[in-house]
Design a protein around this motif. Sequence first.
Motif, PDB file in Angstrom:
ATOM      1  N   ALA A 177       9.262   6.918  -2.663  1.00  0.00           N
ATOM      2  CA  ALA A 177       8.008   6.711  -2.087  1.00  0.00           C
ATOM      3  C   ALA A 177       7.032   6.578  -3.060  1.00  0.00           C
ATOM      4  O   ALA A 177       6.189   5.739  -2.956  1.00  0.00           O
ATOM      5  CB  ALA A 177       7.703   7.704  -1.234  1.00  0.00           C
ATOM      6  N   HIS A 178       6.760   7.433  -4.002  1.00  0.00           N
ATOM      7  CA  HIS A 178       5.755   7.457  -4.984  1.00  0.00           C
ATOM      8  C   HIS A 178       6.147   6.127  -5.873  1.00  0.00           C
ATOM      9  O   HIS A 178       4.901   5.513  -5.790  1.00  0.00           O
ATOM     10  CB  HIS A 178       5.935   8.757  -5.917  1.00  0.00           C
ATOM     11  CG  HIS A 178       5.340   9.898  -5.709  1.00  0.00           C
ATOM     12  ND1 HIS A 178       3.918  10.009  -5.148  1.00  0.00           N
ATOM     13  CD2 HIS A 178       5.765  11.007  -5.243  1.00  0.00           C
ATOM     14  CE1 HIS A 178       3.836  11.160  -4.822  1.00  0.00           C
ATOM     15  NE2 HIS A 178       4.905  11.866  -4.722  1.00  0.00           N
ATOM     16  N   ALA A 179       7.101   5.701  -6.255  1.00  0.00           N
ATOM     17  CA  ALA A 179       7.153   4.712  -6.924  1.00  0.00           C
ATOM     18  C   ALA A 179       7.025   3.388  -6.102  1.00  0.00           C
ATOM     19  O   ALA A 179       6.119   2.586  -6.732  1.00  0.00           O
ATOM     20  CB  ALA A 179       8.866   4.701  -7.538  1.00  0.00           C
ATOM     21  N   VAL A 180       7.333   3.361  -5.048  1.00  0.00           N
ATOM     22  CA  VAL A 180       7.129   2.139  -4.163  1.00  0.00           C
ATOM     23  C   VAL A 180       5.609   2.054  -3.891  1.00  0.00           C
ATOM     24  O   VAL A 180       4.980   0.950  -3.914  1.00  0.00           O
ATOM     25  CB  VAL A 180       7.999   2.248  -3.011  1.00  0.00           C
ATOM     26  CG1 VAL A 180       7.661   1.088  -2.033  1.00  0.00           C
ATOM     27  CG2 VAL A 180       9.436   2.052  -3.285  1.00  0.00           C
ATOM     28  N   ALA A 181       4.862   3.155  -3.537  1.00  0.00           N
ATOM     29  CA  ALA A 181       3.713   3.188  -3.292  1.00  0.00           C
ATOM     30  C   ALA A 181       2.820   2.663  -4.529  1.00  0.00           C
ATOM     31  O   ALA A 181       1.864   1.884  -4.201  1.00  0.00           O
ATOM     32  CB  ALA A 181       3.061   4.562  -2.901  1.00  0.00           C
ATOM     33  N   SER A 182       3.260   3.211  -5.937  1.00  0.00           N
ATOM     34  CA  SER A 182       2.491   2.754  -6.859  1.00  0.00           C
ATOM     35  C   SER A 182       2.628   0.884  -6.977  1.00  0.00           C
ATOM     36  O   SER A 182       1.910   0.209  -7.553  1.00  0.00           O
ATOM     37  CB  SER A 182       2.714   3.425  -8.013  1.00  0.00           C
ATOM     38  OG  SER A 182       4.024   3.856  -8.497  1.00  0.00           O
ATOM     39  N   ARG A 183       3.891   0.631  -6.700  1.00  0.00           N
ATOM     40  CA  ARG A 183       4.067  -0.597  -6.948  1.00  0.00           C
ATOM     41  C   ARG A 183       3.471  -1.640  -5.960  1.00  0.00           C
ATOM     42  O   ARG A 183       2.804  -2.701  -6.338  1.00  0.00           O
ATOM     43  CB  ARG A 183       5.660  -0.954  -6.577  1.00  0.00           C
ATOM     44  CG  ARG A 183       6.157  -2.213  -7.402  1.00  0.00           C
ATOM     45  CD  ARG A 183       7.437  -2.864  -6.753  1.00  0.00           C
ATOM     46  NE  ARG A 183       7.275  -3.870  -5.973  1.00  0.00           N
ATOM     47  CZ  ARG A 183       6.989  -5.125  -6.718  1.00  0.00           C
ATOM     48  NH1 ARG A 183       7.077  -5.222  -8.269  1.00  0.00           N
ATOM     49  NH2 ARG A 183       6.743  -6.349  -5.934  1.00  0.00           N
ATOM     50  N   ILE A 184       3.165  -0.977  -4.822  1.00  0.00           N
ATOM     51  CA  ILE A 184       2.420  -1.748  -3.662  1.00  0.00           C
ATOM     52  C   ILE A 184       1.012  -1.703  -4.159  1.00  0.00           C
ATOM     53  O   ILE A 184       0.188  -3.040  -4.064  1.00  0.00           O
ATOM     54  CB  ILE A 184       2.528  -1.116  -2.498  1.00  0.00           C
ATOM     55  CG1 ILE A 184       3.950  -1.099  -1.586  1.00  0.00           C
ATOM     56  CG2 ILE A 184       1.560  -1.724  -1.279  1.00  0.00           C
ATOM     57  CD1 ILE A 184       4.152  -0.309  -0.560  1.00  0.00           C
ATOM     58  N   GLU A 185       0.408  -0.557  -4.841  1.00  0.00           N
ATOM     59  CA  GLU A 185      -0.897  -0.845  -5.119  1.00  0.00           C
ATOM     60  C   GLU A 185      -1.103  -1.765  -6.519  1.00  0.00           C
ATOM     61  O   GLU A 185      -1.881  -2.632  -6.352  1.00  0.00           O
ATOM     62  CB  GLU A 185      -1.208   0.706  -5.850  1.00  0.00           C
ATOM     63  CG  GLU A 185      -2.624   1.089  -5.742  1.00  0.00           C
ATOM     64  CD  GLU A 185      -2.630   2.756  -5.896  1.00  0.00           C
ATOM     65  OE1 GLU A 185      -3.055   2.993  -7.052  1.00  0.00           O
ATOM     66  OE2 GLU A 185      -2.123   3.324  -5.208  1.00  0.00           O
ATOM     67  N   GLU A 186      -0.065  -1.973  -7.343  1.00  0.00           N
ATOM     68  CA  GLU A 186      -0.165  -2.747  -8.418  1.00  0.00           C
ATOM     69  C   GLU A 186      -0.198  -4.227  -7.692  1.00  0.00           C
ATOM     70  O   GLU A 186      -1.079  -4.802  -8.318  1.00  0.00           O
ATOM     71  CB  GLU A 186       1.143  -2.903  -9.180  1.00  0.00           C
ATOM     72  CG  GLU A 186       1.185  -2.102 -10.706  1.00  0.00           C
ATOM     73  CD  GLU A 186       2.722  -1.848 -11.085  1.00  0.00           C
ATOM     74  OE1 GLU A 186       2.908  -2.934 -11.328  1.00  0.00           O
ATOM     75  OE2 GLU A 186       2.728  -0.828 -11.352  1.00  0.00           O
ATOM     76  N   VAL A 187       0.836  -4.406  -6.625  1.00  0.00           N
ATOM     77  CA  VAL A 187       0.682  -5.825  -6.150  1.00  0.00           C
ATOM     78  C   VAL A 187      -0.620  -6.347  -5.814  1.00  0.00           C
ATOM     79  O   VAL A 187      -1.086  -7.399  -5.898  1.00  0.00           O
ATOM     80  CB  VAL A 187       1.834  -5.972  -5.216  1.00  0.00           C
ATOM     81  CG1 VAL A 187       1.851  -7.301  -4.346  1.00  0.00           C
ATOM     82  CG2 VAL A 187       3.249  -5.737  -5.787  1.00  0.00           C
ATOM     83  N   SER A 188      -1.148  -5.247  -4.813  1.00  0.00           N
ATOM     84  CA  SER A 188      -2.465  -5.646  -4.213  1.00  0.00           C
ATOM     85  C   SER A 188      -3.658  -5.729  -5.221  1.00  0.00           C
ATOM     86  O   SER A 188      -4.410  -6.481  -5.018  1.00  0.00           O
ATOM     87  CB  SER A 188      -2.761  -4.455  -3.076  1.00  0.00           C
ATOM     88  OG  SER A 188      -2.840  -3.273  -3.598  1.00  0.00           O
ATOM     89  N   ARG A 189      -3.350  -4.897  -6.343  1.00  0.00           N
ATOM     90  CA  ARG A 189      -4.623  -5.240  -7.168  1.00  0.00           C
ATOM     91  C   ARG A 189      -4.289  -6.517  -7.908  1.00  0.00           C
ATOM     92  O   ARG A 189      -5.091  -7.283  -8.142  1.00  0.00           O
ATOM     93  CB  ARG A 189      -4.342  -3.979  -8.463  1.00  0.00           C
ATOM     94  CG  ARG A 189      -5.877  -3.442  -8.580  1.00  0.00           C
ATOM     95  CD  ARG A 189      -5.426  -2.383  -9.901  1.00  0.00           C
ATOM     96  NE  ARG A 189      -4.778  -1.120  -9.421  1.00  0.00           N
ATOM     97  CZ  ARG A 189      -3.834  -0.534  -9.777  1.00  0.00           C
ATOM     98  NH1 ARG A 189      -3.733  -0.943 -11.364  1.00  0.00           N
ATOM     99  NH2 ARG A 189      -3.233   0.442  -9.612  1.00  0.00           N
ATOM    100  N   ALA A 190      -3.297  -6.867  -8.226  1.00  0.00           N
ATOM    101  CA  ALA A 190      -2.873  -8.278  -8.820  1.00  0.00           C
ATOM    102  C   ALA A 190      -3.588  -9.431  -8.167  1.00  0.00           C
ATOM    103  O   ALA A 190      -4.069 -10.278  -8.596  1.00  0.00           O
ATOM    104  CB  ALA A 190      -1.477  -8.436  -9.056  1.00  0.00           C
ATOM    105  N   HIS A 191      -3.582  -9.012  -6.441  1.00  0.00           N
ATOM    106  CA  HIS A 191      -3.908 -10.201  -5.931  1.00  0.00           C
ATOM    107  C   HIS A 191      -5.484 -10.263  -5.802  1.00  0.00           C
ATOM    108  O   HIS A 191      -6.225 -10.533  -5.327  1.00  0.00           O
ATOM    109  CB  HIS A 191      -3.301  -9.936  -4.372  1.00  0.00           C
ATOM    110  CG  HIS A 191      -2.077 -10.426  -4.197  1.00  0.00           C
ATOM    111  ND1 HIS A 191      -1.752 -11.714  -3.957  1.00  0.00           N
ATOM    112  CD2 HIS A 191      -0.998  -9.803  -4.088  1.00  0.00           C
ATOM    113  CE1 HIS A 191      -0.380 -11.913  -3.763  1.00  0.00           C
ATOM    114  NE2 HIS A 191       0.115 -10.769  -3.778  1.00  0.00           N
TER     115      HIS A 191
END
Lengths: 287, 267, 264
Positions: free
Chosen positions: A273-287
Amino acid sequence: MVLATLRDVRFTYAYSERPALDGLSLEWEEGKVHGVVGLNASGKSTLCALVRGIIPHFHEGELTGQVQILGKDLQDWDPAELSTAIGCVFDNPFTQISGIRETVFEEIALGLENLGVPRDEIIERVRRVVEQLGIERLVDKNPNGLSGGQRQKVAFASIIAMDADVVVIDEPTSQLDPESSEEVFEIIHGLKDRGKSIVLVEHKIDLLAAYADTVTVMHGGRAAMSGPTREVLGSAELRSYGVRPPEVAELAGLLQEDGRGIGIMPMTRDEAAHAVASRIEEVSRAH
Amino acid sequence: MTSTALDAAAARYLADATLGNPIRDMNPLILLGCIAATAAIGVAAPGWIIPLAAGAVFVLVGFLGGKGRSYLMTFLKLWAGVGLILFVLRALLTRGGRVLVPLGPISVTTAGIDAGLRFATVVMAICAAATLFFALVPMRHLMLALEHIGVSPRVSYVLLASFQSIADLGATARVVLDAQKARGIETEGSPLVRVRAFFPVLAPVFLSAMSATEERAIALDARAFNREGAHTSLVRLRRTRPWEWGALTLLVLAAVAAVIGGVLGWF
Amino acid sequence: MPIELRGAGFAYPDGTVAVGSVDLRIEDGERVAIVGQNGAGKTTTVKMMNGLLRPTAGEVLVDGVRTADRTTAETARVVGYVFQNPDDQLFASDVRSEIEYLPRYLKWPEHKREERIARAVDLAGIQDHLDTNPKDLPTAVRKFVAIAAILVSDCRYVILDEPTAGLDSNGLDQLTRMLDRLQAEGVSVVTITHDMRFVVDTFSRVVAMADGGVIADGPRDVVFCDDDVLRRSRIRRLETAQLAKDLGLSDDAVTVDDVVRVIP
């Protein structure tokens, strides 16, 4: 201290032609949960029987190689002493009940009576494991009339109550529902916190991934892999021994293949969950 | 909600074991002595009235022990199944005395009736004593009492396990019978149908009993069964009360008197 | 014709109610998983389906006939039931005789006997063990022998009680292949299991039980998303589906593939 050291162990049951253990080597530390996985007939139960001293004391056969349990050669152990030093629950819940006790309460007390524990303390210790396992409703029932799942809990409780420093458990949750299985793993975790060593054969890989410190993969009578849980259960080699990775690791693998890797090989839902959450954050930041 | 069951169980084991009845709570060995002495009086005394009375006493004790109804049924069944046959055989085969019913070579005579009554009541007194004891005393309590006087727990385990395995066989047989039915093997109906179903039931019952033995032995070993040194016991029998000793002493004295009297021909 | 439970309940002679009142319909060729906590009444329910237990309330119909009006063996020839513990079921001294027992008992002609036996052995994947004493086989294989001994019959419904207990991945694959073939043949399979991954991978219809009653009966994707049902029947979403829910990614992901899809 070291719980068990096995060097090139071979064992063939007296009634069999093929060896059950065939060049098995491994080392287990004390104070940890050691998971054992592998296909049926890969030697898991034989390994349990060996660590617990049932081989060679009960089951006859040809044993070669070096086996040290708690720093002492297996052959030098007094069988009765070893059986109290290492608690053990086998996988068939239908034969783990003594058959001579009329209530579950008395069944759980049997081992404590044999250890010579005073009455008051027996009652206290039985109470404690009954509460831990949530089997209050069974205490007055006849153990011989219980279902497979209930027997499995009672057999487990009977060994836990004896409070041995090492416990070998062969598939303790095969007949249990998901909630009860998790309760059993919680108890095993609690044992480790109290400094006990646990050897645990288990097919439920998600639970094993979350609770075991090391995992040994048995294949053809030897340890095909043995080491820290993440290393073993996260390895691509795992499937070739007929063992499915934990679901969260499978997820990470699928994401990786798809070019969306989450950076770690998770063993628990929290880690994933932690890893996926930080990935989601990354993706949204990239947008 | 369920911890009350646990509390109750813990409290029960903390106290002395009780079956809620003063007779059943007697020390099993003292009760055994009392029953045996009563049976001995019945056997040692002449005629059939005293042995018959011993049987009646056992039924009475059965009722005092709270097991009267089921014990009375056992007692009557014993008489109907064994006692009557013994009586008839003895009565027919004993000669002498006045002929009551002439039946050719085997006539019913007064001596035959006497001998038959004597034989049947004596055998029944012994059978009734044994059945009464096991109706009143749980095996577990008997084993505990034996362990108290120094019998090894191994011996008591073997005895308990043998009794349990008889009960187990019954339970396993029912399960296996179900499994056969579930396979479409007819087990209900005519005797022929039942006989055809018999083998498939018998085999797994014995097989599972045999294969279970080894695994059980290992499971017991894991419960420190083979550990040397003192064992304790969760169940504690009540301390023997003075009246129990009194009852035993009186009955044993009476039995000794009856035996000596019989030998010296007092009766 | 289906199996129908109409308000079927079962209470033991001492008054303990194992199953309150169950309405359930198993159609021809269907595949159904029954899930729920230990003691929820799952085994009692399936035993009512094949007549081992006769309902003490309501009725159970198999092909339109009340199970109460037939002997268990008659019902069982239509509805086969594989026990949880194979040792309660196996009796012959070798696997072949075990499987041949019913065909011989029913005096089938040789060609039918051979054909059914070959099919059962193949379905259960026990070709290599025909001459072995079942007693000497590992539990997982004994389980498949018990399955074959039931599948040899002409039953159109098969009930499996905890078939996955103690099975390794090879055993699970074998079981899945078997289920697929049975479905292709139009044989219904009802399975009791605690293995949620097996349920999600293999079943489209799921019946959840709790406290002696059915609390949900429907498509897998619906039952596994109903938090109330999950809580009451003490079952779980799969690990990754739970993860997707916890992260607010999806409430209705069920399989790992579903989850892969919702992660950005």
